[in-house]
Design a protein around this motif. Structure first.
Motif, PDB file in Angstrom:
ATOM      1  N   ASP A  23       0.813  -1.223   0.000  1.00  0.00           N
ATOM      2  CA  ASP A  23       0.000   0.000   0.000  1.00  0.00           C
ATOM      3  C   ASP A  23       0.843   1.268   0.000  1.00  0.00           C
ATOM      4  N   ALA A  24       2.138   1.134   0.244  1.00  0.00           N
ATOM      5  CA  ALA A  24       2.972   2.337   0.378  1.00  0.00           C
ATOM      6  C   ALA A  24       4.215   2.257  -0.499  1.00  0.00           C
ATOM      7  N   LEU A  25       4.132   1.471  -1.587  1.00  0.00           N
ATOM      8  CA  LEU A  25       5.298   1.306  -2.472  1.00  0.00           C
ATOM      9  C   LEU A  25       6.568   0.989  -1.672  1.00  0.00           C
ATOM     10  N   ASN A  26       6.381   0.167  -0.645  1.00  0.00           N
ATOM     11  CA  ASN A  26       7.502  -0.289   0.196  1.00  0.00           C
ATOM     12  C   ASN A  26       8.261   0.849   0.876  1.00  0.00           C
ATOM     13  N   ALA A  27       7.558   1.929   1.180  1.00  0.00           N
ATOM     14  CA  ALA A  27       8.215   3.025   1.908  1.00  0.00           C
ATOM     15  C   ALA A  27       8.825   2.473   3.193  1.00  0.00           C
ATOM     16  N   LEU A  28      10.008   2.980   3.488  1.00  0.00           N
ATOM     17  CA  LEU A  28      10.829   2.403   4.559  1.00  0.00           C
ATOM     18  C   LEU A  28      10.509   3.092   5.885  1.00  0.00           C
ATOM     19  N   HIS A  83      16.960   8.372  13.802  1.00  0.00           N
ATOM     20  CA  HIS A  83      15.811   7.770  13.126  1.00  0.00           C
ATOM     21  C   HIS A  83      16.172   6.663  12.128  1.00  0.00           C
ATOM     22  N   PHE A  84      17.255   6.839  11.380  1.00  0.00           N
ATOM     23  CA  PHE A  84      17.601   5.832  10.370  1.00  0.00           C
ATOM     24  C   PHE A  84      18.866   5.056  10.735  1.00  0.00           C
ATOM     25  N   GLY A  85      19.275   5.209  11.993  1.00  0.00           N
ATOM     26  CA  GLY A  85      20.577   4.693  12.406  1.00  0.00           C
ATOM     27  C   GLY A  85      20.776   3.198  12.198  1.00  0.00           C
ATOM     28  N   ALA A 105      13.199   3.014  -7.133  1.00  0.00           N
ATOM     29  CA  ALA A 105      14.193   2.981  -6.049  1.00  0.00           C
ATOM     30  C   ALA A 105      14.552   4.440  -5.813  1.00  0.00           C
ATOM     31  N   LEU A 106      13.774   5.073  -4.952  1.00  0.00           N
ATOM     32  CA  LEU A 106      13.879   6.526  -4.773  1.00  0.00           C
ATOM     33  C   LEU A 106      14.290   6.866  -3.352  1.00  0.00           C
ATOM     34  N   GLY A 107      15.018   7.940  -3.202  1.00  0.00           N
ATOM     35  CA  GLY A 107      15.384   8.410  -1.865  1.00  0.00           C
ATOM     36  C   GLY A 107      16.033   7.287  -1.065  1.00  0.00           C
ATOM     37  N   ILE A 137      17.449  16.730   2.188  1.00  0.00           N
ATOM     38  CA  ILE A 137      18.487  16.133   1.347  1.00  0.00           C
ATOM     39  C   ILE A 137      18.547  14.637   1.669  1.00  0.00           C
ATOM     40  N   PRO A 138      19.246  13.842   0.870  1.00  0.00           N
ATOM     41  CA  PRO A 138      19.397  12.419   1.189  1.00  0.00           C
ATOM     42  C   PRO A 138      20.003  12.266   2.586  1.00  0.00           C
ATOM     43  N   GLY A 139      19.523  11.265   3.346  1.00  0.00           N
ATOM     44  CA  GLY A 139      19.971  11.152   4.726  1.00  0.00           C
ATOM     45  C   GLY A 139      20.423   9.761   5.110  1.00  0.00           C
ATOM     46  N   MET A 140      20.397   8.831   4.132  1.00  0.00           N
ATOM     47  CA  MET A 140      20.845   7.458   4.421  1.00  0.00           C
ATOM     48  C   MET A 140      22.042   7.105   3.545  1.00  0.00           C
ATOM     49  N   GLY A 141      22.855   8.110   3.252  1.00  0.00           N
ATOM     50  CA  GLY A 141      24.080   7.823   2.508  1.00  0.00           C
ATOM     51  C   GLY A 141      24.090   8.309   1.067  1.00  0.00           C
ATOM     52  N   ARG A 163      15.581  14.594 -10.138  1.00  0.00           N
ATOM     53  CA  ARG A 163      14.983  13.823 -11.237  1.00  0.00           C
ATOM     54  C   ARG A 163      15.314  12.330 -11.136  1.00  0.00           C
ATOM     55  N   MET A 164      14.488  11.532 -11.791  1.00  0.00           N
ATOM     56  CA  MET A 164      14.724  10.087 -11.799  1.00  0.00           C
ATOM     57  C   MET A 164      15.521   9.704 -13.038  1.00  0.00           C
ATOM     58  N   MET A 165      16.291   8.624 -12.946  1.00  0.00           N
ATOM     59  CA  MET A 165      16.891   8.086 -14.169  1.00  0.00           C
ATOM     60  C   MET A 165      16.397   6.662 -14.387  1.00  0.00           C
TER      61      MET A 165
END
Ligand code: HXC
Length: 257
Positions: A23-28, A83-85, A105-107, A137-141, A163-165
């Protein structure tokens, strides 16, 4: 084990982790993080597992960190709960991990794929770091691993525009190991992971650690690390077996010792 947001199973010497929040496109969210880390840690501790596959659904590997979960957090909360540690523990498993990416495969999803060792992409895969569109900004590397994967100018363009590639561009840029037709993705992931899992575990651990050293250190330090790790493998039974098998013109029988 019954997980809520992932499926975990063993096929031969390969441990499979499938993200499952349709239901959430596998949001983490935090639960996904805890469960993926738990499953990966268990596989990592199991000598019967020689490789891990991490995959999502046809439509999404993962569309990022869960925006709804983090939207109302303060900076202090993000810092204090780290939070993402826990994802750092996933990145630190010794067992080689193959990401099998189909769809988005976003963010955080792109960042999670980049924590894996091999990235196989379906021709439907789309990669991006759209955090800039959310005022962050990106926060998991992402700023670190994407730059190392594709170089500073491509990384800056992707991170600054959001943008996406597509899969072909990601392959040209060096972000993915190989692109395969979407219908073959899981078979190809199984083949690749099974091939890896058939090798001697001590040499797999050493190879993964040496590759990490290349990302994290200077050339001189990395070369020193590699030389020591290479020498240390000559104390394994599998090295003796591997080289004996070559001389005897037969396949090796590794015992992971
Ligand atoms: C929470 C998400 C989500 C996310 C999708 N959903 N992505 N929920 N967090 N990251 C939910 C939607 O709200 C929706 O649920 C359902 O999944 C289906 O998504 P749709 O948007 O309806 O699908 P579609 O129109 O096909 O568009 C797909 C999409 C879009 C282009 C991928 O969902 C999208 O832009 N998602 C966000 C991508 C993103 O910005 N990722 C970066 C997140 S920040 P409902 O119930 O509403 O219908 C990040 C930070 C990482 O990752 C660093 C952390 C430290």
């Amino acid at each position: 084990i019954d997980y809520e947001t992932i499926r975990s199973e063993t096929r031969g010497r390969v441990g499979w982790i499938t993200l499952h929040r349709p239901d959430a496109l596998n949001a983490l969210n935090t639960t996904v993080m805890r469960e993926v880390v738990d499953a990966a840690t268990r596989f990592d501790a199991d000598e019967r597992i020689g490789a891990i596959v991490l995959t999502g659904s046809e439509k999404a590997f993962a569309a990022g960190a869960d925006i709804k979960e983090m939207a109302d957090k303060s900076g202090l909360e993000m810092t204090m709960d780290d939070h993402f540690g826990a994802w750092a523990r996933f990145a630190a498993v010794r067992t080689p991990v193959v990401a099998a990416v189909s769809g988005y495969a976003l963010g955080g999803g792109c960042e999670l794929a980049m924590m894996c060792d091999v990235i196989l992409a379906a021709d439907t895969a789309r990669f991006g770091q759209p955090e800039i569109n959310l005022g962050v900004i990106p926060g998991m590397g992402g700023t670190q691993r994407l730059l190392r994967a594709v170089g500073p100018y491509k990384a800056a363009e992707l991170i600054l525009t959001g943008r996406m590639m597509d899969a072909a561009e990601a392959e040209r840029a060096g972000l993915v190991s190989r692109v395969v037709p979407a219908a073959d993705l899981l078979d190809e992931a199984d083949k690749t992971a099974s091939t890896i899992a058939g090798k001697s575990l001590p040499s797999l651990y050493a190879a993964k650690a040496a590759l990490a050293a290349a990302q994290e250190s200077s050339l001189a330090e990395g070369l020193r690390y590699e030389k020591q790790a290479f020498a240390a493998l000559f104390d394994t039974e599998d090295q003796k077996e591997g080289m004996a098998a070559f001389r005897e013109k037969r396949p090796p029988h590794f015992t992971h010792r």
